[in-house]
Design a protein around this motif. Sequence first.
Motif, PDB file in Angstrom:
ATOM      1  N   GLU A 180      -2.866  -6.158   9.190  1.00 30.43           N
ATOM      2  CA  GLU A 180      -1.513  -5.609   9.193  1.00 30.43           C
ATOM      3  C   GLU A 180      -1.414  -4.477   9.869  1.00 30.43           C
ATOM      4  O   GLU A 180      -2.310  -3.391  10.253  1.00 30.43           O
ATOM      5  N   SER A 181       0.165  -4.228  10.206  1.00 33.54           N
ATOM      6  CA  SER A 181       0.434  -2.875  11.145  1.00 33.54           C
ATOM      7  C   SER A 181       0.054  -1.619  10.698  1.00 33.54           C
ATOM      8  O   SER A 181      -0.273  -1.319   9.175  1.00 33.54           O
ATOM      9  N   THR A 182      -0.213  -0.693  11.511  1.00 35.87           N
ATOM     10  CA  THR A 182      -0.556   0.698  11.142  1.00 35.87           C
ATOM     11  C   THR A 182       0.998   1.213  10.440  1.00 35.87           C
ATOM     12  O   THR A 182       2.118   0.756  11.086  1.00 35.87           O
ATOM     13  N   ILE A 183       0.975   1.982   9.537  1.00 38.42           N
ATOM     14  CA  ILE A 183       2.340   2.512   8.628  1.00 38.42           C
ATOM     15  C   ILE A 183       2.188   4.111   8.861  1.00 38.42           C
ATOM     16  O   ILE A 183       1.009   4.636   8.317  1.00 38.42           O
ATOM     17  N   VAL A 184       3.238   4.553   9.428  1.00 39.55           N
ATOM     18  CA  VAL A 184       3.195   6.108   9.600  1.00 39.55           C
ATOM     19  C   VAL A 184       4.543   6.738   8.962  1.00 39.55           C
ATOM     20  O   VAL A 184       5.564   6.080   9.082  1.00 39.55           O
ATOM     21  N   ARG A 193       2.339  11.389   8.335  1.00 41.72           N
ATOM     22  CA  ARG A 193       1.277  10.865   7.694  1.00 41.72           C
ATOM     23  C   ARG A 193       0.965   9.353   7.960  1.00 41.72           C
ATOM     24  O   ARG A 193       1.809   8.723   7.838  1.00 41.72           O
ATOM     25  N   LEU A 194      -0.243   9.365   8.007  1.00 42.84           N
ATOM     26  CA  LEU A 194      -0.852   7.634   8.060  1.00 42.84           C
ATOM     27  C   LEU A 194      -0.728   7.175   6.591  1.00 42.84           C
ATOM     28  O   LEU A 194      -1.535   7.671   5.694  1.00 42.84           O
ATOM     29  N   LEU A 195      -0.048   6.293   6.398  1.00 48.15           N
ATOM     30  CA  LEU A 195      -0.252   5.428   5.203  1.00 48.15           C
ATOM     31  C   LEU A 195      -1.116   4.167   5.096  1.00 48.15           C
ATOM     32  O   LEU A 195      -1.416   3.879   4.204  1.00 48.15           O
ATOM     33  N   ARG A 196      -1.204   3.502   6.328  1.00 48.44           N
ATOM     34  CA  ARG A 196      -2.101   2.531   6.452  1.00 48.44           C
ATOM     35  C   ARG A 196      -2.665   2.285   8.015  1.00 48.44           C
ATOM     36  O   ARG A 196      -1.853   2.440   8.692  1.00 48.44           O
ATOM     37  N   PRO A 197      -4.073   2.350   8.044  1.00 45.74           N
ATOM     38  CA  PRO A 197      -4.597   2.565   9.344  1.00 45.74           C
ATOM     39  C   PRO A 197      -4.398   0.905  10.021  1.00 45.74           C
ATOM     40  O   PRO A 197      -4.360  -0.065   9.378  1.00 45.74           O
ATOM     41  N   GLY A 198      -4.216   0.930  11.193  1.00 44.58           N
ATOM     42  CA  GLY A 198      -4.153  -0.692  11.823  1.00 44.58           C
ATOM     43  C   GLY A 198      -4.570  -0.594  13.366  1.00 44.58           C
ATOM     44  O   GLY A 198      -5.289   0.555  13.847  1.00 44.58           O
ATOM     45  N   ALA A 199      -3.953  -1.430  14.116  1.00 43.31           N
ATOM     46  CA  ALA A 199      -4.386  -1.669  15.424  1.00 43.31           C
ATOM     47  C   ALA A 199      -4.049  -0.185  16.472  1.00 43.31           C
ATOM     48  O   ALA A 199      -4.720   0.022  17.392  1.00 43.31           O
ATOM     49  N   ILE A 200      -3.071   0.132  15.916  1.00 44.64           N
ATOM     50  CA  ILE A 200      -2.471   1.511  16.973  1.00 44.64           C
ATOM     51  C   ILE A 200      -3.315   2.538  15.892  1.00 44.64           C
ATOM     52  O   ILE A 200      -3.041   2.723  14.680  1.00 44.64           O
ATOM     53  N   THR A 201      -4.065   3.264  16.531  1.00 48.72           N
ATOM     54  CA  THR A 201      -4.975   4.315  15.841  1.00 48.72           C
ATOM     55  C   THR A 201      -4.433   5.406  15.698  1.00 48.72           C
ATOM     56  O   THR A 201      -3.483   5.795  16.229  1.00 48.72           O
ATOM     57  N   ARG A 202      -4.965   6.115  14.542  1.00 46.08           N
ATOM     58  CA  ARG A 202      -4.468   7.717  14.271  1.00 46.08           C
ATOM     59  C   ARG A 202      -4.686   8.361  15.431  1.00 46.08           C
ATOM     60  O   ARG A 202      -3.907   9.231  15.771  1.00 46.08           O
ATOM     61  N   PRO A 226       1.548   6.217  -6.727  1.00 49.13           N
ATOM     62  CA  PRO A 226       2.168   5.134  -6.425  1.00 49.13           C
ATOM     63  C   PRO A 226       3.777   5.778  -5.487  1.00 49.13           C
ATOM     64  O   PRO A 226       4.203   5.190  -4.459  1.00 49.13           O
ATOM     65  N   GLN A 227       4.153   6.721  -6.141  1.00 53.74           N
ATOM     66  CA  GLN A 227       5.166   7.427  -5.577  1.00 53.74           C
ATOM     67  C   GLN A 227       5.351   8.216  -4.045  1.00 53.74           C
ATOM     68  O   GLN A 227       6.037   8.055  -3.341  1.00 53.74           O
ATOM     69  N   LEU A 228       3.917   8.240  -3.806  1.00 52.87           N
ATOM     70  CA  LEU A 228       3.651   8.874  -2.236  1.00 52.87           C
ATOM     71  C   LEU A 228       3.668   7.602  -1.706  1.00 52.87           C
ATOM     72  O   LEU A 228       3.880   7.507  -0.365  1.00 52.87           O
ATOM     73  N   ALA A 229       2.709   6.457  -1.664  1.00 54.71           N
ATOM     74  CA  ALA A 229       2.401   5.344  -0.905  1.00 54.71           C
ATOM     75  C   ALA A 229       2.465   4.095  -1.888  1.00 54.71           C
ATOM     76  O   ALA A 229       1.720   3.704  -2.224  1.00 54.71           O
ATOM     77  N   PRO A 230       3.854   3.725  -2.035  1.00 51.80           N
ATOM     78  CA  PRO A 230       4.082   2.653  -3.033  1.00 51.80           C
ATOM     79  C   PRO A 230       3.564   1.375  -2.166  1.00 51.80           C
ATOM     80  O   PRO A 230       3.414   1.058  -1.128  1.00 51.80           O
ATOM     81  N   GLY A 231       3.028   0.449  -3.155  1.00 53.63           N
ATOM     82  CA  GLY A 231       2.310  -0.791  -2.637  1.00 53.63           C
ATOM     83  C   GLY A 231       0.974  -0.556  -2.105  1.00 53.63           C
ATOM     84  O   GLY A 231       0.368  -1.529  -1.981  1.00 53.63           O
ATOM     85  N   SER A 232       0.444   0.471  -2.050  1.00 56.04           N
ATOM     86  CA  SER A 232      -0.814   0.739  -1.366  1.00 56.04           C
ATOM     87  C   SER A 232      -1.934   0.899  -2.528  1.00 56.04           C
ATOM     88  O   SER A 232      -2.649   1.794  -2.451  1.00 56.04           O
ATOM     89  N   LEU A 233      -1.919   0.001  -3.466  1.00 57.66           N
ATOM     90  CA  LEU A 233      -2.981  -0.151  -4.577  1.00 57.66           C
ATOM     91  C   LEU A 233      -4.126  -0.303  -3.858  1.00 57.66           C
ATOM     92  O   LEU A 233      -4.338  -0.858  -2.681  1.00 57.66           O
TER      93      LEU A 233
END
Length: 334
Positions: A180-184, A193-202, A226-233
């Motif tokens: 999945e995509s990198t989320i910033v 803030r990086l929320l999820r690492p992906g192919a586009i690197t930090r 959860p309030q900071l990064a929803p869904g990132s269980l």
Amino acid sequence: MPRKPTARVLKGTPRNLELLASRLRAGDIVGVPTETVYGLAADALNPNACRKIFEAKGRPVSDPLIVHLHSLRDLANVAVANSAALKLAETFWPGPLTLVLPKLEVVPSIVSAGLPSVAVRVPAHPLFRRLLKLVGRPLAAPSANPFGYISPTTAEHVRSGLGTKIRYILDGGASGIGLESTIVDLRNPAKPRLLRPGAITREQLAETLGCAIAWHPRRSGQIAKPQLAPGSLLRHYSPLTPLVIHTRASVALAARSAPKEAWLFISKPAGKLSKNIYWLDRSGNLRAAARRLFAQLRSLDTKGYSKIHAELAGANETGPAAAINDRLRRAAAK
Ligand code: TXA
Ligand code: MG
């Protein structure tokens, strides 16, 4: 008796694309290829259509969706951009980068899970881009898997997971990136803030923006607020077979485990290998390993192993290794 899959898998002919565009405009949901993973798409401005995504996936409504745009020009219709966002978008779109920005009112609250922000990206997959253009509206799409299972990287993965819940899947071949995509989070452009690492690197993001990108990688047992990064269980992308991660795995270690336990290495180990030894890429190329990871986990999940042991991609969390290790840690989380 289990229901038979009813979804039709369609090739990207002009006629099929027209059909799918009209179904999306009418409020249907459609499985779509992207360069990262397959998505389950709906008209992002139609709350009833978006609600069907949550129903089909069994996804909690607290987990917001990503809005896909045809081009950067469409960004101002859904979100409030800032100069950092524009810099990243100009550098990496179309591509596997999602930006979290303050949302405009037109974006229904079901899409953003009630948050005042929205996640947006311009995807690179040519068929999905043609579909976006034909629909003429932004498309909300999470990964096209039942909630909690491994993200799909082929049309067949989508059919096997959601085939009884959706009517159409657009076949665009195997996803070229596979994660999945990198989320910033750029709500505060001074503090990305990086929320999820992906192919586009930090490292790439930091270089483009000329500042550090905060990231708090989650370790097992740690729960994200959860309030900071929803869904990132933490538990996410999991095979049904229990998965154990190793900083240092070896064939010798594997030989001492039970034969019904699989071992997944990043590169092909040397020596004589037993049948329960697998690898992601022969020479250990991390981009190739990432592309293969989800399909390999799905395949191992069907082989009757009692446990999957997986080797982490190097101990440091830089470059593409960060994304692979993030997914392996989530898959291993209880
Ligand atoms: O590569 C991808 O990103 C794929 C393809 C289909 O584009 N989509 C995808 O969506 O992986 P998925 O299932 O991961 O769900 C989107 C995630 C949410 O779980 C959440 O972590 C994050 O994006 N997200 C969405 N809106 C957000 C927001 N307003 N604030 C913070 N995070 C958000
Ligand atoms: Mg997902």
